[in-house]
Each structure stands twice: as C-alpha cells, then as structure tokens.
Design a protein around this motif. Structure first.
Motif, PDB file in Angstrom:
ATOM      1  N   HIS A   1      68.550  -4.115  65.832  1.00 66.82           N
ATOM      2  CA  HIS A   1      67.745  -4.501  64.551  1.00 66.82           C
ATOM      3  C   HIS A   1      66.384  -4.965  64.884  1.00 66.82           C
ATOM      4  O   HIS A   1      66.445  -5.988  65.494  1.00 66.82           O
TER       5      HIS A   1
ATOM      6  N   HIS B   1      73.205  -1.085  69.597  1.00 63.60           N
ATOM      7  CA  HIS B   1      73.040  -1.576  68.263  1.00 63.60           C
ATOM      8  C   HIS B   1      72.213  -2.694  67.878  1.00 63.60           C
ATOM      9  O   HIS B   1      72.574  -3.751  67.964  1.00 63.60           O
TER      10      HIS B   1
ATOM     11  N   ASP C   1      75.410  -5.374  67.424  1.00 68.11           N
ATOM     12  CA  ASP C   1      74.758  -5.445  66.156  1.00 68.11           C
ATOM     13  C   ASP C   1      73.829  -6.331  65.793  1.00 68.11           C
ATOM     14  O   ASP C   1      73.801  -7.194  64.996  1.00 68.11           O
TER      15      ASP C   1
ATOM     16  N   GLU D   1      71.061   3.509  62.523  1.00 67.82           N
ATOM     17  CA  GLU D   1      72.046   3.337  61.926  1.00 67.82           C
ATOM     18  C   GLU D   1      72.095   3.957  60.522  1.00 67.82           C
ATOM     19  O   GLU D   1      71.702   3.538  59.823  1.00 67.82           O
TER      20      GLU D   1
ATOM     21  N   HIS E   1      67.975   0.323  60.365  1.00 72.95           N
ATOM     22  CA  HIS E   1      69.046   0.873  59.182  1.00 72.95           C
ATOM     23  C   HIS E   1      68.341   2.043  58.409  1.00 72.95           C
ATOM     24  O   HIS E   1      67.052   1.802  58.003  1.00 72.95           O
TER      25      HIS E   1
ATOM     26  N   HIS F   1      70.554  -8.752  65.329  1.00 77.40           N
ATOM     27  CA  HIS F   1      69.816  -8.889  64.299  1.00 77.40           C
ATOM     28  C   HIS F   1      68.664 -10.457  64.937  1.00 77.40           C
ATOM     29  O   HIS F   1      67.934 -10.572  64.129  1.00 77.40           O
TER      30      HIS F   1
HETATM   31 ZN   LIG Z   1      73.722  -3.119  62.517  1.00 78.57          ZN
END
Ligand SMILES: [Zn+2]
Ligand SMILES: [Zn+2]
Length: 297
Positions: A29, A27, A257, A100, A59, A259
């Motif tokens: 980004h 996961h 997740d 995602e 995304h 970032h």
């Molecule tokens: Zn995410």
C-alpha cells in the motif's frame, strides 16, 4: 483494510538474510490509500533489499470507506504512477500494477495485472451499519453483539461465505488471483479470545471456504501484516490452515500487506519456516517474465 497503528516494537524484524525466493512482495500500500510511503520510495526500498519484483495493491474505492481506500481520481493517478515506475525501473526491478479488491467495491478491473480479493467489512442487513472485521477489539465485539447476537460462529459463517463468494464468482470476467488475509477475523483474538481456532465447528466453516477458494486455483497469501503491527505471532492463514492448503495442493505467496516500508519484508523468514513445517517446498512470487513464478523455499 488495516487502520494506521503504531508499528509494534518488533517492527524491524526485516530479514536481511532472507532466501532469494522471498525477495518480492505482492501486497503493498502507498500514500494513494492508507500506506505511509510513496510508491517510488517503496520501489527504492525494495531495490535496497535486493527484491526482484514489487507489486502494488491499492485499496479499491468504495464510498463507505473513503477514508482509507483510493479515491476515484486517486485511482487514476495511482495507475499512472505505477506505470511510470514500471518503465523507469524496468532494468532493475519488475513493478506490477495490482489492486486489493474489497467485497463491496465495484471498480473497473481492466487496468490491473492481478487482483487480491479481500473481505474487510460487514453491512448489517437490518440496521445497515457498516462494520470492519479488522477494526478495534471493541468494534469487533460491538459487531458480534449487535449483528450476530453474540454468536461467533454466525459471524465466522458470514465472513467466510462472503470471502468464498468473492473468490469463486468471476469479477468482470476474471478470477481473483490472490486470496487476501484468509482468516482476518482472528485479528483481535489476542485481546478478546472470541474465536477458538481449534473448535471443530469453526474449523468446518473455515475449511469449507478455504476449499471452495482453493478449487478456483487462486493463490493464498501468507500475510505477515498483523505480525508487523503486533497483533499476532503468526501470519494469515495459521499453520493448521496452511496444512489444509498443502493437502489441497493450493499455491501460496508470502506477502507483508505493507503499509510502511520498514515492514516490506517483515517476518518473511518466519513465514518461510512455517510453510516448510506445513509441508510446502515452493511458493509463488511475482516474476520478472511471467506474472507469477514458482520458486523453491
Ligand atoms: Zn492490504
Ligand atoms: Zn486487506
């Protein structure tokens, strides 16, 4: 969707000593959506951490939230760049092209090796106002008051039924591979304490969605993203939910997740310990030969 925030003071709780089983993240980004780093910077950082695989999960596009998702043109560039990196780094790390997918998004899923299914938003059927379940504490309160008359269980019911729908209904002939941040609606709970996670009425709503998602065979992510940003001390889902998942023999995967690359393996060791406490002895990760492989914790 996780808005950009200053990373919490404990942001560098990376685990240089983490188990080999965890040296992967599914996961991730990039600057193609709301991540801070380029895909190649992330691949290089993953290599420096000894990762065996790295999966990107931009995304998915939808017009209402174009400020943080990939644009239609950016989506094509994202696919091309991840494929380029797959080839360029294939001898050193397995790079996977994922997505995602948001509940409201309608994009072609064919190019992707795996799909994370996530609910981020709610569209009020009367006012048509678009709210974010993971917005600020004030925003969440506003959604609760305006769309659910202050009834937190009604909000929970709406969120979990959308998530169960996304995961249980085939999308373009394929199933969601990974259930994204299962109890995301608790993100601001430290601030507003609106959700009592020990309330049997709340637990019943969450459990029914969890069981429905688990019955599809989907993998649940144990997502440390809110820990990295200082919102929570535990991952999504919480320990009790992990116990439910273990009872249901649902597979899990630890993800950050990510970032910002400093958080690529944030709190993975804590997630591992929590899974051991919940009864798990193995997790899934992105494999070098198969898409997902089971590894001992
Ligand atoms: Zn995410
Ligand atoms: Zn998300």
């Amino acid at each position: 969707m996780i808005p950009k925030h200053t990373i919490g003071s404990n942001a560098l709780r990376s685990n240089a000593l983490c188990s080999n089983a965890l040296r992967s993240n599914a996961h991730t980004h990039t600057t193609f959506c709301d991540g801070a780093d380029s895909a190649e910077e992330l691949v290089r950082h993953a290599l420096s951490l000894g990762f065996i695989s790295l999966g990107f999960s931009g995304h998915s596009y939808y017009p209402d939230c174009s400020h943080y998702c990939m644009s239609p043109e950016g989506t094509l560039q994202y696919q091309a760049e991840i494929r380029r990196l797959q080839a360029a780094y294939q001898d050193r790390i397995t790079v996977r092209l994922g997505l995602e997918l948001d509940y409201f998004s309608q994009v072609d899923l064919a190019p992707y090796e795996y799909i994370i299914g996530s609910v981020h938003h709610f569209r009020d059927p009367s006012s048509h106002i678009f709210y974010a379940f993971d917005g600020s504490a004030d925003h969440f309160r506003q959604m609760l008051d305006q769309s659910f008359n202050g009834n937190i269980l009604a909000l929970a019911r709406a969120y979990y039924s959308m998530l169960a729908q996304l995961v249980t209904q085939p999308q373009q002939g394929r199933r969601i591979d990974i259930v994204g941040h299962f109890n995301l609606i608790t993100k601001q709970n430290r601030v507003h304490h609106l959700i009592d996670e020990s309330d049997p009425a709340y637990q019943k709503i969450a459990y029914e969605a969890l069981r429905a998602c688990a019955q599809t065979g989907a993998i649940f992510e144990v997502n440390t993203g809110a820990m990295a940003r200082g919102y929570a001390n535990e991952p999504y889902p919480n320990l009790e939910m992990l116990r439910w998942l273990h009872e249901l023999k649902a597979p899990v995967i630890i993800t950050s997740d990510c970032h910002a690359m400093a958080c690529l393996d944030f709190a993975f060791e804590e997630a591992r310990q929590l899974l051991l406490t919940a009864g798990y002895r193995s997790v899934m990760r992105l494999g070098r030969n198969s898409l997902f492989e089971e590894v001992a914790l």
